[in-house]
Motif scaffolding. Structure first.
Motif, short mmCIF file in Angstrom:
data_model
loop_
_atom_site.label_atom_id
_atom_site.label_comp_id
_atom_site.label_asym_id
_atom_site.label_seq_id
_atom_site.Cartn_x
_atom_site.Cartn_y
_atom_site.Cartn_z
N ASP A 1 0.94 -1.14 -0.38
CA ASP A 1 0.13 0.25 -0.44
C ASP A 1 1.04 1.33 -0.28
O ASP A 1 0.31 2.37 -0.51
N SER A 2 2.38 0.85 0.34
CA SER A 2 2.41 2.04 0.32
C SER A 2 4.53 1.72 0.66
O SER A 2 4.57 0.93 1.40
N ILE A 3 5.17 2.55 0.24
CA ILE A 3 7.06 2.90 0.24
C ILE A 3 7.18 3.54 0.68
O ILE A 3 6.81 4.39 0.00
N VAL A 4 8.72 3.54 0.92
CA VAL A 4 9.58 5.24 1.18
C VAL A 4 10.37 5.34 0.16
O VAL A 4 10.82 4.28 -0.19
N VAL A 5 10.94 6.74 -0.59
CA VAL A 5 12.04 6.72 -1.07
C VAL A 5 12.52 7.70 -0.20
O VAL A 5 11.97 8.18 0.41
N PHE A 6 14.09 7.68 -0.84
CA PHE A 6 14.91 8.88 -0.07
C PHE A 6 15.88 9.49 -1.01
O PHE A 6 16.59 9.22 -1.96
N THR A 7 15.59 10.65 -1.50
CA THR A 7 15.87 11.39 -2.38
C THR A 7 15.92 10.73 -4.22
O THR A 7 14.67 9.66 -4.50
N GLY A 8 16.84 10.62 -5.04
CA GLY A 8 17.54 9.74 -5.61
C GLY A 8 16.96 10.28 -6.79
O GLY A 8 17.36 11.20 -7.48
N SER A 9 16.91 10.11 -8.38
CA SER A 9 17.12 10.72 -9.65
C SER A 9 15.56 10.09 -10.22
O SER A 9 14.64 10.51 -9.77
N ALA A 10 15.33 10.34 -11.26
CA ALA A 10 14.20 10.66 -12.53
C ALA A 10 14.77 9.47 -13.95
O ALA A 10 15.38 9.27 -14.23
N LEU A 11 13.34 8.66 -13.88
CA LEU A 11 13.03 7.41 -15.26
C LEU A 11 12.07 7.89 -16.15
O LEU A 11 11.32 7.90 -15.32
N GLY A 12 12.43 7.14 -16.68
CA GLY A 12 11.01 7.40 -18.25
C GLY A 12 11.06 6.17 -19.04
O GLY A 12 13.00 4.91 -19.51
N LEU A 13 9.96 5.42 -19.85
CA LEU A 13 10.03 4.71 -21.07
C LEU A 13 10.81 4.71 -22.28
O LEU A 13 9.40 5.44 -22.26
N ALA A 14 11.19 4.53 -22.69
CA ALA A 14 11.72 4.70 -23.78
C ALA A 14 10.71 3.90 -24.79
O ALA A 14 10.22 4.06 -26.58
N GLY A 15 10.37 2.75 -25.01
CA GLY A 15 8.86 2.30 -25.69
C GLY A 15 8.25 1.83 -24.46
O GLY A 15 7.20 1.79 -23.27
N ALA A 16 7.87 0.74 -25.13
CA ALA A 16 6.54 -0.67 -24.06
C ALA A 16 7.86 -0.74 -23.15
O ALA A 16 8.59 -1.66 -22.42
N GLY A 17 6.53 -1.01 -21.76
CA GLY A 17 7.03 -0.99 -20.70
C GLY A 17 6.05 -0.78 -19.54
O GLY A 17 4.99 -0.16 -20.16
N SER A 18 6.37 -1.04 -18.14
CA SER A 18 5.07 -0.58 -17.35
C SER A 18 6.16 -0.15 -16.28
O SER A 18 6.23 -0.52 -15.73
N PRO A 19 4.81 1.33 -15.98
CA PRO A 19 5.33 2.18 -14.63
C PRO A 19 5.12 1.54 -13.92
O PRO A 19 3.99 0.24 -12.71
N LEU A 20 6.04 1.87 -12.36
CA LEU A 20 5.47 0.79 -10.88
C LEU A 20 5.10 2.19 -10.31
O LEU A 20 4.13 2.04 -9.05
N PHE A 21 6.24 3.15 -10.23
CA PHE A 21 5.35 4.72 -9.63
C PHE A 21 5.85 5.58 -10.66
O PHE A 21 7.83 5.65 -10.78
N GLY A 22 5.67 6.84 -10.05
CA GLY A 22 6.02 8.19 -10.51
C GLY A 22 6.73 9.40 -9.06
O GLY A 22 6.46 8.35 -8.22
N LEU A 23 6.90 10.02 -9.56
CA LEU A 23 7.37 10.94 -8.52
C LEU A 23 6.13 11.64 -7.62
O LEU A 23 4.87 12.19 -8.73
N PRO A 24 6.21 12.14 -6.97
CA PRO A 24 4.87 12.70 -6.30
C PRO A 24 4.74 14.41 -6.74
O PRO A 24 5.80 14.63 -7.36
N PRO A 25 3.45 14.52 -6.36
CA PRO A 25 3.54 16.51 -6.68
C PRO A 25 4.42 16.68 -6.00
O PRO A 25 5.11 16.76 -5.30
N HIS A 26 5.10 18.22 -6.96
CA HIS A 26 5.98 19.70 -6.85
C HIS A 26 7.14 18.82 -6.25
O HIS A 26 8.30 19.42 -6.09
#
Length: 310
Positions: free
Chosen positions: A196-221
């Motif tokens: 139901d929830s996970i915690v992340v600690f800073t990090g970077s960002a990524l995207g899918l260049a083609g077919a695939g499935s998102p797991l989690f996005g960045l929160p607002p702001h």
């Protein structure tokens, strides 16, 4: 507002850059239903051969211990990646690899690849034959060091810091129905493994260049900051909105499976700073991070179903 944000993260960066991160091997959460009998599971190798900030005997030792308790046959592996080396591996874990030039905290641009073209080609061939890869690259310069390999497997990476301009920090709690996308990784093998929830600690960002499935996005702001030197920010630091970026994705490459994560600490247990504050799955807020790790490994091992590509 932006001046206030920069002033805050400059203070935070000074602390973060010098804070000691050590593995917390005393934290051993229970595993109620191990996936495999002890020592009988898939061969899981943690990359120790690319100047990694997280290794099997260092900051990823708690991850290695957790996977072993789930039945995986865990070992560290040296570089370089070759066809013969990869043939003896079922699941390869790469966490915060760096080129030699960036070792020892020399984290300035340009960020060279941690992997040679021959290594990248070998990993792609191995994936096409059915190998599974967990690729983890944190904030700059780790995203840049992984970029060439990521591109080859269908992931684009931002060599940036993901920071929340609302809280002026980098620790995010991500929730089902909000940032967490529908995926077998969040359902597990049974109802007791639902996330139901996970915690992340800073990090970077990524995207899918083609077919695939998102797991989690960045929160607002969330704002992505692109410094020329890690942990050095100013009002002139290039920035962009984090809207539309991910921090986790799952995809297929040939017969193989890939999970890409833009944050490393969430997958281990560490102590940070002079007070030894918990950072990772030992953080009291991160009670479900352990199950998330196990579910990721189970998906990579074929124990969980694969959704239709999006």
């Amino acid at each position: 507002m932006w001046r206030s944000f920069v002033a805050t993260i400059v203070v935070v960066s000074g602390v973060a850059a010098g804070a000691q991160q050590v593995p917390d091997t005393s934290f051993t959460p229970p595993i109620s239903d191990p996936a495999f009998a002890s020592g009988q599971g898939p061969r899981l190798a943690i990359d120790d051969g690319h100047h990694n900030f997280h290794t099997s005997t260092g900051r990823y030792r708690p991850f290695a211990m957790l996977a072993a308790r789930d039945g995986y046959r865990v070992a560290g592996t040296p570089g370089p990646f070759t066809d013969s080396l990869l043939a003896g591996i079922d699941v390869l874990v790469i966490a915060n690899a760096l080129a030699e030039r960036n070792e020892g905290g020399r984290w300035t641009l340009p960020t060279p690849s941690a992997f040679t073209p021959d290594e990248i080609a070998a990993v792609v061939r191995w994936l096409q034959r059915g190998g599974s890869l967990l690729l983890i690259a944190d904030h700059m310069p780790f995203g840049g060091a992984a970029e060439s390999l990521a591109t080859a497997v269908g992931v684009r990476w931002a060599n940036a810091f993901a920071l929340d301009s609302a809280s002026r920090g980098g620790n995010f709690v991500l929730h089902r129905g909000a940032e967490l996308a529908p995926h077998a990784v969040f359902e597990g093998r049974a109802s007791g493994e639902r996330i139901d929830s996970i915690v992340v600690f800073t990090g970077s960002a990524l995207g899918l260049a083609g077919a695939g499935s998102p797991l989690f996005g960045l929160p607002p702001h969330v704002t992505l900051l692109y410094p020329t030197e890690a942990w050095r920010f100013s009002r002139d630091t290039r920035r962009e909105s984090g809207a539309g970026w991910l921090q986790g994705a799952a995809l297929r490459v040939g017969r193989g499976r890939v999970v890409a994560l833009g944050e490393a600490a969430m997958m281990s247990a560490q102590r940070q700073g002079p007070r030894g504050n918990p950072m990772g799955f030992n953080d009291p807020r991160a009670a479900q991070n352990v199950q998330f790790i196990l579910n990721v490994l189970h998906w990579l091992s074929g124990l969980l179903p694969e959704p239709s590509p999006r």
